[in-house]
Design a protein around this motif. Structure first.
Motif, PDB file in Angstrom:
ATOM      1  N   GLY A   7       0.811  -1.214   0.000  1.00 44.61           N
ATOM      2  CA  GLY A   7       0.000   0.000   0.000  1.00 44.61           C
ATOM      3  C   GLY A   7       0.843   1.261   0.000  1.00 44.61           C
ATOM      4  N   VAL A   8       2.012   1.205   0.626  1.00 48.90           N
ATOM      5  CA  VAL A   8       2.879   2.382   0.684  1.00 48.90           C
ATOM      6  C   VAL A   8       3.689   2.533  -0.600  1.00 48.90           C
ATOM      7  N   PHE A   9       4.329   1.443  -1.036  1.00 44.07           N
ATOM      8  CA  PHE A   9       5.243   1.535  -2.171  1.00 44.07           C
ATOM      9  C   PHE A   9       4.609   1.194  -3.515  1.00 44.07           C
ATOM     10  N   GLY A  10       3.463   0.555  -3.516  1.00 43.45           N
ATOM     11  CA  GLY A  10       2.790   0.187  -4.769  1.00 43.45           C
ATOM     12  C   GLY A  10       2.478   1.379  -5.659  1.00 43.45           C
ATOM     13  N   PRO A  11       1.804   2.409  -5.126  1.00 35.08           N
ATOM     14  CA  PRO A  11       1.499   3.576  -5.975  1.00 35.08           C
ATOM     15  C   PRO A  11       2.753   4.276  -6.495  1.00 35.08           C
ATOM     16  N   ILE A  12       3.798   4.338  -5.679  1.00 31.23           N
ATOM     17  CA  ILE A  12       5.047   4.977  -6.119  1.00 31.23           C
ATOM     18  C   ILE A  12       5.642   4.194  -7.288  1.00 31.23           C
ATOM     19  N   LEU A  13       5.652   2.865  -7.174  1.00 32.85           N
ATOM     20  CA  LEU A  13       6.185   2.036  -8.254  1.00 32.85           C
ATOM     21  C   LEU A  13       5.335   2.146  -9.520  1.00 32.85           C
ATOM     22  N   LEU A  14       4.016   2.187  -9.354  1.00 32.59           N
ATOM     23  CA  LEU A  14       3.142   2.306 -10.524  1.00 32.59           C
ATOM     24  C   LEU A  14       3.367   3.618 -11.259  1.00 32.59           C
ATOM     25  N   ILE A  15       3.508   4.699 -10.521  1.00 33.20           N
ATOM     26  CA  ILE A  15       3.767   5.999 -11.141  1.00 33.20           C
ATOM     27  C   ILE A  15       5.116   5.971 -11.862  1.00 33.20           C
ATOM     28  N   GLY A  16       6.120   5.371 -11.222  1.00 34.77           N
ATOM     29  CA  GLY A  16       7.440   5.264 -11.839  1.00 34.77           C
ATOM     30  C   GLY A  16       7.406   4.465 -13.128  1.00 34.77           C
ATOM     31  N   PHE A  17       6.704   3.331 -13.113  1.00 32.76           N
ATOM     32  CA  PHE A  17       6.599   2.507 -14.319  1.00 32.76           C
ATOM     33  C   PHE A  17       5.840   3.234 -15.425  1.00 32.76           C
ATOM     34  N   PHE A  18       4.808   3.984 -15.050  1.00 34.38           N
ATOM     35  CA  PHE A  18       4.030   4.742 -16.036  1.00 34.38           C
ATOM     36  C   PHE A  18       4.921   5.752 -16.753  1.00 34.38           C
ATOM     37  N   ALA A  20       8.225   5.807 -16.877  1.00 35.84           N
ATOM     38  CA  ALA A  20       9.320   5.142 -17.591  1.00 35.84           C
ATOM     39  C   ALA A  20       8.833   4.650 -18.957  1.00 35.84           C
ATOM     40  N   ARG A  21       7.628   4.103 -19.005  1.00 34.95           N
ATOM     41  CA  ARG A  21       7.060   3.636 -20.273  1.00 34.95           C
ATOM     42  C   ARG A  21       6.816   4.789 -21.226  1.00 34.95           C
ATOM     43  N   ARG A  22       6.314   5.884 -20.671  1.00 37.47           N
ATOM     44  CA  ARG A  22       6.052   7.075 -21.480  1.00 37.47           C
ATOM     45  C   ARG A  22       7.359   7.615 -22.073  1.00 37.47           C
ATOM     46  N   GLN A  23       8.397   7.691 -21.256  1.00 39.97           N
ATOM     47  CA  GLN A  23       9.682   8.185 -21.729  1.00 39.97           C
ATOM     48  C   GLN A  23      10.271   7.259 -22.792  1.00 39.97           C
ATOM     49  N   ASP A  24      10.085   5.958 -22.617  1.00 44.35           N
ATOM     50  CA  ASP A  24      10.585   4.998 -23.606  1.00 44.35           C
ATOM     51  C   ASP A  24       9.895   5.210 -24.951  1.00 44.35           C
ATOM     52  N   ARG A  25       8.582   5.454 -24.917  1.00 41.73           N
ATOM     53  CA  ARG A  25       7.850   5.714 -26.156  1.00 41.73           C
ATOM     54  C   ARG A  25       8.359   6.983 -26.828  1.00 41.73           C
ATOM     55  N   ILE A  26       8.616   8.022 -26.040  1.00 45.11           N
ATOM     56  CA  ILE A  26       9.131   9.283 -26.589  1.00 45.11           C
ATOM     57  C   ILE A  26      10.512   9.053 -27.198  1.00 45.11           C
ATOM     58  N   ASN A  27      11.369   8.310 -26.498  1.00 43.31           N
ATOM     59  CA  ASN A  27      12.718   8.041 -27.007  1.00 43.31           C
ATOM     60  C   ASN A  27      12.675   7.267 -28.319  1.00 43.31           C
TER      61      ASN A  27
END
Length: 51
Positions: A7-18, A20-27
């Motif tokens: 519950g504490v780290f899940g949302p942080i990881l989800l935001i990070g993965f989101f 990271a995926r967005r940046q990969d698409r831009i790259n």
């Protein structure tokens, strides 16, 4: 304890993965633009050069 940590780290990881995926698409899109065929022409801002 596991659920509390999730519950504490899940949302942080989800935001990070989101983002990271967005940046990969831009790259990938930027790389495709760099390797575009010559007949594509100039793609970018049209600014005057030095005079």
């Amino acid at each position: 304890m596991f659920w509390m940590m999730l519950g504490v780290f899940g949302p942080i990881l989800l935001i990070g993965f989101f983002f990271a995926r967005r940046q990969d698409r831009i790259n990938r899109a930027m790389t495709e633009m760099e390797h575009a065929p010559p007949e594509t022409g100039y793609v970018g801002p049209h600014r005057p050069g030095p005079s």
